[in-house]
Design a protein around this motif. Sequence first.
Motif, mmCIF file in Angstrom:
data_model
loop_
_atom_site.group_PDB
_atom_site.id
_atom_site.type_symbol
_atom_site.label_atom_id
_atom_site.label_comp_id
_atom_site.label_asym_id
_atom_site.label_seq_id
_atom_site.Cartn_x
_atom_site.Cartn_y
_atom_site.Cartn_z
ATOM 1 N N ASN A 39 0.755 -1.242 -0.148
ATOM 2 C CA ASN A 39 -0.030 0.107 0.128
ATOM 3 C C ASN A 39 0.748 1.065 0.139
ATOM 4 O O ASN A 39 0.427 2.189 -0.613
ATOM 5 N N HIS A 40 2.003 1.289 0.718
ATOM 6 C CA HIS A 40 2.821 2.277 0.807
ATOM 7 C C HIS A 40 3.729 2.504 -0.779
ATOM 8 O O HIS A 40 3.493 3.790 -0.915
ATOM 9 N N LEU A 66 0.931 4.140 -2.872
ATOM 10 C CA LEU A 66 0.817 5.545 -2.727
ATOM 11 C C LEU A 66 1.891 6.324 -3.165
ATOM 12 O O LEU A 66 1.642 7.448 -3.541
ATOM 13 N N PHE A 108 1.691 6.523 -6.848
ATOM 14 C CA PHE A 108 0.774 7.593 -7.274
ATOM 15 C C PHE A 108 0.933 9.109 -6.939
ATOM 16 O O PHE A 108 0.645 9.950 -7.935
ATOM 17 N N CYS A 109 1.593 9.306 -6.021
ATOM 18 C CA CYS A 109 2.212 10.774 -5.662
ATOM 19 C C CYS A 109 3.213 10.919 -6.715
ATOM 20 O O CYS A 109 3.241 12.239 -7.202
#
Length: 75
Positions: free
Chosen positions: A6-7, A10, A13-14
């Motif tokens: 998940n990290h 994320l 995505f950033c």
Amino acid sequence: MKNFYNHRLLLLFCLILSLGFITSCEDDDEETGPNSGQVELLSFGPTGVQHGEELRFVGHNLNQVEAIAARCNSA
């Protein structure tokens, strides 16, 4: 292990979002902008002007125009 993915997702995505933001803020072709020095006529009117009435020209750098040649097409 699930939290680790998940990290990473994320972070990816950033990164994509920030690259999209940076590329969208770049200047486009400055040569075609209104400050490039080219005379650009956008519109004029009204079309049904009688002799002696006001005709308006809208555009960029129209203060550089020295003369306008009028043509009449009569059929």
